[in-house]
Each structure stands twice: as structure tokens, then as C-alpha cells.
Design an enzyme around this catalytic site. Structure first.
Site, mmCIF file in Angstrom:
data_model
loop_
_atom_site.group_PDB
_atom_site.id
_atom_site.type_symbol
_atom_site.label_atom_id
_atom_site.label_comp_id
_atom_site.label_asym_id
_atom_site.label_seq_id
_atom_site.Cartn_x
_atom_site.Cartn_y
_atom_site.Cartn_z
ATOM 1 C CD GLU A 198 0.507 -1.166 2.993
ATOM 2 O OE1 GLU A 198 0.571 -2.137 2.423
ATOM 3 O OE2 GLU A 198 0.823 -1.293 4.238
ATOM 4 C CB CYS A 303 15.165 -8.958 0.772
ATOM 5 S SG CYS A 303 15.326 -9.714 -0.670
ATOM 6 C CD GLU A 402 14.702 -7.384 7.110
ATOM 7 O OE1 GLU A 402 13.727 -7.518 7.645
ATOM 8 O OE2 GLU A 402 14.844 -7.433 5.928
HETATM 9 P P1 NAD Z 1 5.583 -6.039 5.212
HETATM 10 O O1 NAD Z 1 5.760 -7.471 5.943
HETATM 11 O O2 NAD Z 1 5.528 -5.147 6.176
HETATM 12 O O3 NAD Z 1 4.435 -6.125 4.116
HETATM 13 C C1 NAD Z 1 4.516 -6.861 2.970
HETATM 14 C C2 NAD Z 1 3.082 -7.099 2.499
HETATM 15 O O4 NAD Z 1 2.176 -7.713 3.539
HETATM 16 C C3 NAD Z 1 2.516 -5.914 2.166
HETATM 17 O O5 NAD Z 1 1.624 -6.141 0.819
HETATM 18 C C4 NAD Z 1 1.582 -5.418 3.292
HETATM 19 O O6 NAD Z 1 0.520 -4.731 2.987
HETATM 20 C C5 NAD Z 1 1.355 -6.891 3.746
HETATM 21 N N1 NAD Z 1 0.864 -6.918 5.145
HETATM 22 C C6 NAD Z 1 1.544 -6.246 6.125
HETATM 23 N N2 NAD Z 1 1.089 -6.186 7.434
HETATM 24 C C7 NAD Z 1 0.194 -7.449 7.306
HETATM 25 C C8 NAD Z 1 -0.575 -8.011 8.113
HETATM 26 N N3 NAD Z 1 -0.751 -8.003 9.463
HETATM 27 N N4 NAD Z 1 -1.354 -8.969 7.512
HETATM 28 C C9 NAD Z 1 -1.514 -9.353 6.303
HETATM 29 N N5 NAD Z 1 -0.748 -8.655 5.471
HETATM 30 C C10 NAD Z 1 0.037 -7.690 5.932
HETATM 31 O O7 NAD Z 1 7.011 -5.739 4.581
HETATM 32 P P2 NAD Z 1 7.469 -4.701 3.808
HETATM 33 O O8 NAD Z 1 7.869 -3.562 4.804
HETATM 34 O O9 NAD Z 1 6.493 -4.024 2.756
HETATM 35 O O10 NAD Z 1 8.772 -5.036 3.032
HETATM 36 C C11 NAD Z 1 10.162 -5.044 3.552
HETATM 37 C C12 NAD Z 1 10.303 -6.408 4.126
HETATM 38 O O11 NAD Z 1 10.083 -7.309 3.012
HETATM 39 C C13 NAD Z 1 11.633 -6.712 4.788
HETATM 40 O O12 NAD Z 1 11.630 -7.402 5.838
HETATM 41 C C14 NAD Z 1 12.408 -7.308 3.526
HETATM 42 O O13 NAD Z 1 13.648 -8.427 3.966
HETATM 43 C C15 NAD Z 1 11.409 -8.390 3.023
HETATM 44 N N6 NAD Z 1 11.775 -8.771 1.513
HETATM 45 C C16 NAD Z 1 12.119 -9.956 1.625
HETATM 46 C C17 NAD Z 1 12.348 -10.535 0.201
HETATM 47 C C18 NAD Z 1 12.847 -11.809 -0.007
HETATM 48 O O14 NAD Z 1 12.743 -12.216 -1.195
HETATM 49 N N7 NAD Z 1 13.263 -12.702 1.017
HETATM 50 C C19 NAD Z 1 12.279 -9.544 -0.746
HETATM 51 C C20 NAD Z 1 12.034 -8.243 -0.641
HETATM 52 C C21 NAD Z 1 11.454 -7.782 0.418
#
Ligand code: NAD
Length: 517
Positions: A198, A303, A402
Site C-alpha cells: 500500500e 532483502c 533487520e
Molecule cells: P511487510 O511484511 O510489512 O509487508 C509485506 C506485504 O504484507 C504488504 O503487501 C503489506 O500490505 C502486507 N501486510 C503487512 N502487514 C500485514 C498483516 N498484518 N497481515 C497481512 N498482510 C500484511 O513488508 P514490507 O515492509 O513491505 O517489506 C520489507 C520486508 O520485506 C523486509 O523484511 C524485507 O527483507 C522483506 N523482503 C524479503 C524479500 C525476500 O525475497 N526474502 C524480498 C523483498 C523484501
């Protein structure tokens, strides 16, 4: 010059008569068209380089998610029946259109995420590699065939799509990570529903329009904007067969648990703490260049960013000097400004949280070698400069968490074994890298470390599209990695056919259990 696709969702805001600017309204994309949200809930999108509010994104209700699922469900029978030849042809068109619009896509990424334009273009290019991989779908879906397993009997295996599948993606790669998912999922014959972050949702809408323009039928690809409400509905709806998730570890774990409990296939990629081990024989300048690029590129919001440098033996002092010398040269500024190498962080709150690790590190005994809060920039953007902490130990918050920002910790290790122990004791297992001139040690490192991706003199070892991407331990829940061969497996299920075309002349009644003859 590529043709600009003109839709209201990407207008930059207009004067509303009261002297203030209206922010753009960001809608859903369901059944081939933009659909304004009706839940009454929404989120704010910022330009992180200025701190300005630029958009308001609708948050889907469960009913709106149901609409997208119903459209996908209805589109599935025809979509899965499309021949492989036509699907490949369509993917070549998708590739061409995305390529034509790569500049526009990158500009949207920079406007909402903040990453510098060259980095945004790099993101699009890496995502396009997965689309190119999907163009090979006729070969990727080839099954196996065994002739004459018994007299007159043949056996063959085929892989078929799952149906409606969903992808939930993070803010840090708003174009590439969705491409990791929708490209193989659609190529395998599934219908796909994307729930993007979002915080930077607009790139997904441009992609939706381009897929439609390429000829993807309405309903095959939808975008529902939103938060936990939308995600929960996707996880519980019986018509969603599989869920791919990329994001932080706590959410990844919960998505995996909830999704699998309701019988879905789930792959959930989580967070990371990537260590770069530098051995005493490494080329110091090369290692310092790599550390600075991998720690501070995209403001550390990758990541696969390097967040810990493990300096082995007497390499620590010269390595820290070489990194320190490079830090002031990193050009920090708005992503669209020529020359900028590092942009802002995604939100003000995130920037402040990342910055708090500098003081916490100092309070817990680390030495602050570079403090990113010292940078001077005009305006209200969410910037933080490159920060470097030395003498970090595993108990400190800056090591355990992290941070997901431009804060690099240096841990000093006495030996190679101590360095490997650090990598393997860490709860995350996404990527790691070693810098050395010793091939034997590098090979041993690859054997020893418990991570899904390893770089040898390569700081960010993101695999090419025809291998798969994924970590171990708390960096991935589920069995399948993203894109590459694993994705073809994840988005299909196997079927084995045993067939006999008997010669009527030899047919007879036989009540015995089928035997191999
Ligand atoms: P996030 O976990 O906050 O959000 C990811 C997605 O989940 C978003 O679409 C968000 O709207 C949704 N979301 C958030 N809270 C939720 C909940 N309580 N219930 C259901 N859905 C929910 O992550 P972010 O801040 O957008 O991204 C950064 C994170 O992503 C970092 O931890 C990074 O390491 C990780 N990441 C991992 C990889 C990988 O390949 N392992 C790649 C990119 C990013």
C-alpha cells in the site's frame, strides 16, 4: 519514444479550486478495469524525496476481494485452455510492452518508493528477466514419457495450473517482486490476483494496463489494493489455490501458517540479515566498493542488502578505513536528480526507526564511525545518510534486528570458523557473501553456510531468472523458492497418466490386480 498510457490513476494531482492540490486516487484493477474503492478505508502514498502526500490508495473490503476472485475464477477455464504457442506469443508481447514502458515504470517507482532512477531501471530490468524466462513456457511445461512400461502400456506426466492464485508483495521492489510471481503464474495458466504494498501501489496499475494491452483477457490479472483485510480474505477464500508472499518475517510466518491451515499451497519469503565475510587475503578496495554498494544501494532497503560485514583477523582496520573513505562520496538526493546514487527511505517513521539504531548501537557499546543523520539536505524528504557501526557484537539490537536501512554493522571475527558460526547462528538465511582470493576457502564457505544464496566476491548474489531465488531458515516458509524452475513447480500440479491402446485382437477379461507385463 514509448507511447504514454493515459489513465486517471497516474495523474499528478490537479488544482481543486481552493489553492491546494488534490492527490491522485489510486483504485483497484478488477476484471479488466479500474474500480474505485468503496470500503471507505484508504492509505496515504508519499513522495519520499519531498515528504509530500501524493496519493490516496483505496483499501479493499472482503467483498471487493471476492469480486476479483470471482472474475479470476470465471476467466480460468478459457485461459488455461489457451495453447502454449499462443501463451508464449502473448508473453513475448508483454515483454515488448514492458520494455517500451520501462522508463515510465521506473519513474513511478522513484516517485513512490524513492529509489534513484538508475536503480529503478535496474529493478525493471531484473523483473523483465523473469518475464523473458516465462516466454519459454512451452519448454518449461514439458512432461515425461515412458513407453511400454508394460506391454502396450505407456505412462506420461503432465503439469496443470492450480486455478486462482494470489501474490502479496512488499514495498521495496514494487515492480520486480510482483513479476517474480505473476509472470510464471500466468504462463503456467493460472489467473492471478496481486495485493501490492500500500506504500507504493501505482506501478501495479501500469502493469495491469500493459497486460491488458498485450492481450491478457479481463479477469486473468487483477490488482486489489489494501491491507490485512484484503490479505486475510485472500487467505481464507476457498477459490484461491495458492499464495505467494514476500515481506517481513513475522508476516511471512503468519501468512504461511494461516494459508496452509486453510489448505492452500504457500510460499512466504521473509526478512534477512545478510553477512559479508571479508578474509585477510581479500582485495581491500574491491571488498570496500562491494560493501558500500551492497549496504547503501537503494538506501539499504533490499532483502539482499549487506547489513553485516564480518571482518576476519587483521583485515578489519584497513577495511573500515576504506569504507569510511567511500561514504562521504555517496551522492544522496532525490531519485530523479541526475547524479543521485542513494535516495530517501520509504516513510518518515521508517527513517526515524532506522536512525534510532545508531544511538542504540552506541549505547550498547558499538563505535559510530559514520552517522547518517549528519547529512545536510534541503526539504522534508525521508533521507538518512550512510551509517557505519564498528565493534558490533551479536547481542546488540543493530545486529539482531533487520534494520532495512543504510546502517552497516561491522563485526570483528578472529577466524574463518568464527565468521561461519556467526552466519549460521543467525536466525535468517537469505544470502551471504565471502570476499577472498582463496578458491579453496571460498568453496568450503559455500559448503558450510546455511543460507539459500551465496556470493563469492559477489555481494548481492540474486540468481538469474532461470535459477530460483529464496532463503533458508526464517527467510522463507514453504518449500518453493521464487521464479525459475521452482516457480513452475509451485504454480502447477502434477498428473500422471497411464494409458493402454490395446489391440482389440488380444483383449480379454482379467480380474487380477493390474500387473506389469
Ligand atoms: P511487510 O511484511 O510489512 O509487508 C509485506 C506485504 O504484507 C504488504 O503487501 C503489506 O500490505 C502486507 N501486510 C503487512 N502487514 C500485514 C498483516 N498484518 N497481515 C497481512 N498482510 C500484511 O513488508 P514490507 O515492509 O513491505 O517489506 C520489507 C520486508 O520485506 C523486509 O523484511 C524485507 O527483507 C522483506 N523482503 C524479503 C524479500 C525476500 O525475497 N526474502 C524480498 C523483498 C523484501
Amino acid at each position: 519514444m514509448s507511447e504514454q498510457i493515459a489513465v486517471s490513476t497516474r495523474s499528478t494531482g490537479e488544482e481543486n479550486g481552493s489553492g491546494t492540490r488534490d492527490v491522485k486516487q489510486i483504485h483497484h484493477w478488477i476484471a479488466g478495469k479500474l474500480v474505485a474503492g468503496t470500503s471507505g478505508r484508504s492509505g496515504t502514498v508519499f513522495n519520499p524525496a519531498t515528504g509530500e502526500r501524493t496519493g490516496e490508495v483505496a483499501f479493499a473490503s472482503a467483498e471487493e476481494v471476492d469480486d476479483a476472485i470471482a472474475a479470476a475464477h470465471a476467466a480460468f477455464p478459457e485461459w488455461r485452455a489457451l495453447s502454449l504457442a499462443r501463451r508464449a506469443e502473448l508473453f513475448f508481447r508483454i515483454r515488448e510492452l514492458l520494455n517500451e514502458h520501462r522508463q515510465e515504470l521506473a519513474q513511478i517507482l522513484t516517485a513512490e518508493h524513492g529509489k534513484v532512477l538508475s536503480d529503478a531501471l535496474g529493478e525493471v530490468a531484473r523483473g523483465l528477466e523473469v518475464v523473458e524466462f516465462a516466454c519459454g513456457i512451452p519448454s518449461l511445461l514439458k512432461g515425461e514419457f515412458s513407453e511400454q512400461v508394460s506391454t502396450g502400456v505407456d505412462v506420461y506426466s503432465i503439469r496443470q495450473p492450480l486455478g486462482v492464485v494470489a501474490g502479496i508483495t512488499p514495498f521495496n521492489f514494487p515492480a520486480m517482486v510482483p513479476m517474480w510471481m505473476w509472470a510464471p503464474a500466468l504462463a503456467c495458466g493460472n489467473c492471478f490476483i496481486l495485493k501490492p504494498s500500500e506504500k507504493d501501489p501505482s506501478a501495479s496499475l501500469l502493469v495491469a494496463e500493459l497486460l491488458q494491452k498485450a492481450g491478457v483477457p479481463d479477469g486473468v490479472f487483477s490488482v486489489v489494493m489494501g491491507d490485512k483485510v484484503a490479505v486475510d480474505r485472500l487467505l481464507e477464500h476457498p477459490d484461491v489455490a495458492a499464495v505467494s508472499f514476500v515481506g517481513s518475517t513475522p508476516i511471512a510466518r503468519s501468512i504461511y501458517e494461516t494459508g496452509t491451515r486453510s489448505g492452500k499451497r504457500v510460499q512466504a519469503l521473509g526478512g534477512a540479515k545478510n553477512h559479508m565475510v571479508v578474509l585477510p587475503d581479500a582485495d581491500i578496495d574491491m571488498a570496500a566498493d562491494a560493501a558500500v554498494s551492497a549496504a547503501y544501494g537503494s538506501a539499504g532497503e533490499r532483502c539482499m542488502a549487506i547489513s553485516v560485514c564480518v571482518a576476519v583477523g587483521d583485515v578489519a582496520d584497513p577495511l573500515i578505513d576504506a569504507i569510511t573513505e567511500r561514504i562521504p562520496k555517496v551522492q544522496i538526493g532525490p531519485g530523479l536528480e541526475p547524479g543521485s546514487e542513494m535516495g530517501p527511505l520509504i516513510t518518515r517513521e521508517h527513517r526515524d526507526k532506522v536512525a534510532s539504531y545508531i544511538d542504540r548501537g552506541r549505547a550498547q557499546g558499538a563505535k559510530v564511525v559514520a552517522d547518517g543523520r549528519d547529512i545536510e539536505l534541503d526539504g522534508d524528504g525521508f533521507f538518512l545518510g550512510a551509517s557505519l557501526l564498528d565493534d558490533v557484537t551479536p547481542e546488540m539490537d543493530c545486529y539482531r534486528d533487520e534494520i532495512f536501512g543504510p546502517v552497516l554493522s561491522v563485526v570483528r571475527a578472529r577466524t574463518y570458523d568464527e565468521a561461519v558460526q556467526l552466519v549460521n547462528d543467525n536466525p535468517y538465511g537469505n544470502g551471504t557473501a565471502i570476499f577472498t582470493r582463496d578458491g579453496g576457502v571460498a568453496r568450503q564457505f559455500q559448503f558450510d553456510v546455511n543460507t539459500g544464496m551465496v556470493g563469492i566476491n559477489v555481494p548481492i548474489p540474486v540468481p538469474v531468472a532461470y535459477y530460483s531465488f529464496g532463503g533458508w531458515k526464517a527467510s522463507l516458509f514453504g518449500d518453493s523458492h521464487a521464479y525459475g524452475p521452482d516457480s513452475i513447480h509451485f504454480y502447477t500440479r502434477g498428473k500422471v497418466v497411464t494409458s493402454r491402446w490395446p489391440d482389440p485382437a488380444t483383449s480379454r477379461v482379467d480380474l487380477g490386480f493390474p500387473q506389469t507385463r
